[in-house]
Scaffold this active site. Structure first.
Site, mmCIF file in Angstrom:
data_model
loop_
_atom_site.group_PDB
_atom_site.id
_atom_site.type_symbol
_atom_site.label_atom_id
_atom_site.label_comp_id
_atom_site.label_asym_id
_atom_site.label_seq_id
_atom_site.Cartn_x
_atom_site.Cartn_y
_atom_site.Cartn_z
ATOM 1 N N ARG A 46 0.845 -1.211 0.000
ATOM 2 C CA ARG A 46 0.000 0.000 0.000
ATOM 3 C C ARG A 46 0.873 1.252 0.000
ATOM 4 N NH1 ARG A 46 -1.789 1.680 4.508
ATOM 5 N NH2 ARG A 46 -2.504 -0.324 5.296
ATOM 6 N N TYR A 98 -17.062 16.126 -16.101
ATOM 7 C CA TYR A 98 -17.304 14.676 -16.176
ATOM 8 C C TYR A 98 -18.381 14.314 -15.148
ATOM 9 C CZ TYR A 98 -16.598 9.683 -15.594
ATOM 10 O OH TYR A 98 -16.809 8.335 -15.485
ATOM 11 N N ASP A 170 -8.156 18.071 -15.030
ATOM 12 C CA ASP A 170 -8.450 16.712 -15.487
ATOM 13 C C ASP A 170 -8.004 16.643 -16.950
ATOM 14 O OD1 ASP A 170 -9.594 14.410 -16.555
ATOM 15 O OD2 ASP A 170 -11.438 14.568 -15.375
ATOM 16 N N LYS A 195 -8.426 5.566 -19.772
ATOM 17 C CA LYS A 195 -8.711 6.029 -21.127
ATOM 18 C C LYS A 195 -7.431 5.994 -21.972
ATOM 19 C CE LYS A 195 -12.619 6.661 -18.995
ATOM 20 N NZ LYS A 195 -13.033 7.924 -18.408
HETATM 21 C C1 LIG Z 1 -13.579 8.344 -17.145
HETATM 22 C C2 LIG Z 1 -13.293 9.716 -16.682
HETATM 23 C C3 LIG Z 1 -13.109 9.996 -15.319
HETATM 24 C C4 LIG Z 1 -13.267 8.934 -14.240
HETATM 25 O O1 LIG Z 1 -12.278 7.988 -14.302
HETATM 26 P P1 LIG Z 1 -12.475 6.444 -13.842
HETATM 27 O O2 LIG Z 1 -11.180 5.839 -14.201
HETATM 28 O O3 LIG Z 1 -13.648 5.916 -14.621
HETATM 29 O O4 LIG Z 1 -12.757 6.479 -12.384
HETATM 30 C C5 LIG Z 1 -12.805 11.297 -14.946
HETATM 31 N N1 LIG Z 1 -12.707 12.284 -15.872
HETATM 32 C C6 LIG Z 1 -12.898 12.049 -17.184
HETATM 33 C C7 LIG Z 1 -12.769 13.179 -18.144
HETATM 34 C C8 LIG Z 1 -13.198 10.777 -17.627
HETATM 35 O O5 LIG Z 1 -13.394 10.563 -18.937
#
Ligand SMILES: *Cc1c(COP(=O)(O)O)cnc(C)c1O
Length: 381
Positions: A46, A98, A170, A195
């Site tokens: 961890r 998001y 983000d 992603k």
């Molecule tokens: C998918 C996504 C998230 C969340 O991420 P997870 O890995 O699904 O928890 C946050 N911001 C954006 C822009 C996303 O496309």
């Protein structure tokens, strides 16, 4: 080192114990100590695990940060940023956020006394109205999902400079290949590594990257004490994905551009949302802060009918109807019933997320097959 080399070699070393070129998956929870408190830098996974460390170092390298942190999901990463704040603190977040971040902000953190303001950041000046002595964090996302709005990261950072307010971006949609927020003045970069960083739709993971040692220490504390770590197997998958990020992104951008041109000239298509279009209201800002414009495209139909969107989506054969984005395969999504269903209908309408809106994550397949698939599905309407 240039970006396209950093994705492969940035902060990486061959495995010190065996010389393995690729960091192995250290599938272990704990590490032997030679005498109490004497170890080789790892005690318990961890706190740190060598596979995760290799990924975290790669993340820091490609975002031009000093420290990277790997979380069990993008939302777990965001969660750790919010947990650094205190009750009474205020956050100014971009309005076209998001959906999962919006849900976390309003349904988890408001009850702990954090106050959120949602602001249209396509004009950075809009944040000034909401800034007061309690403001501690600006949460930016650009390009946004699904309307591809663009916020000027550098302008936003300049507005809050010297005010003791953190700017977090983000960077999921752009990836560091297209845009590096830390270079533009941001304090924290967040990723859903699920992603583009992972890139193969085979892992859920998240990341934070910073360039300030004090902030890094606070985030490591959140990760270690809160426990939202990424496991070694998943760390390996993201590390592997990052090694081809630049070649994948190049093709995502090329294919994205071709799909945008096709859609913009099709008689059954109404609006096309993509920062690469010269008609995009913030195209100039996108051009300034992004290397290229990416493979995310949204559009609406001339008919304006939800049935047309549904029929079109069901007719696709190469594009898969699925949530998520950023993988090698092309995906299509209907925000109203899928990714953005948790947003109340009137809020969606207010934002411009109409029921005929379709979002594409253009993959890296042969462009002729992608265009033929779109042409065929549109032809059936
Ligand atoms: C998918 C996504 C998230 C969340 O991420 P997870 O890995 O699904 O928890 C946050 N911001 C954006 C822009 C996303 O496309």
């Amino acid at each position: 080192m240039k970006f396209n080399t950093k994705t492969i070699h940035g902060n990486q070393q061959h495995d010190p114990s065996t010389g393995a070129v690729m960091t192995p998956i250290y599938q272990t929870s704990t590490f032997a100590q030679s005498s109490p408190g004497v170890h080789k830098g790892y005690e318990y996974s961890r706190a740190a695990n060598p596979t995760r460390t290799a990924l975290e170092n790669a993340l820091a390298s490609i975002e031009n940060g000093t420290h990277g942190f790997a979380f069990g999901s993008g939302l777990a990463a965001t969660d750790s940023v919010l947990k650094m704040l205190n009750p009474g603190d205020e956050i100014i977040a971009i309005d076209d956020l998001y959906g999962g971040s919006y849900r976390m902000f309003t349904r988890i953190y408001e009850k702990y006394g954090l106050k959120f303001h949602f602001v249209d950041m396509t004009n950075p000046e809009n944040i000034l109205d909401k800034i007061n002595s309690n403001t501690k964090l600006i949460w930016v996302e650009t390009p946004t999902n699904p309307l591809m709005k663009i916020a000027d990261i550098e302008a936003i950072c300049n507005l809050v400079k010297g005010k003791n307010i953190l700017v977090a971006v983000d960077n999921t949609f752009a990836s560091p290949y297209l845009q590096r927020p830390l270079d533009l003045g941001a304090d924290i970069v967040m990723h859903s590594a699920t992603k583009y960083l992972g890139g193969h739709s085979d892992v859920v993971a998240g990341a934070l990257i910073v360039k300030d040692p004090e902030l890094a220490e606070k985030i490591h504390f959140q990760l270690f004490a809160g426990g939202g770590i990424l496991g070694p197997q998943d760390s390996y998958l993201v590390l592997r994905g990052i090694k081809t990020l630049h070649v994948r992104m190049q093709r995502h951008c090329e294919n994205g551009k071709a799909v945008v041109e096709f859609l913009a000239n099709h008689p059954k298509i109404d609006k096309v949302f993509h920062p690469g279009l010269t008609s995009h209201p913030n195209h100039e800002v996108a051009k300034k802060q992004m290397k290229d414009f990416g493979g995310m495209v949204s559009f609406t139909f001339k008919s304006g009918k939800q049935e047309d969107a549904a029929k079109f989506l069901k007719s696709l054969k190469v594009f898969t109807l699925a949530e998520s984005l950023g993988g090698v395969e092309s995906l299509a999504n209907h925000p109203t019933t899928m990714t953005h269903a948790s947003i109340p209908a009137e809020k969606r309408a207010e934002k411009g997320i109409t029921d005929d809106l379709v979002r594409l994550s253009v993959g890296i397949e042969d462009i002729e097959d992608l265009l033929a698939d779109l042409e065929n599905a549109l032809g059936l309407l």
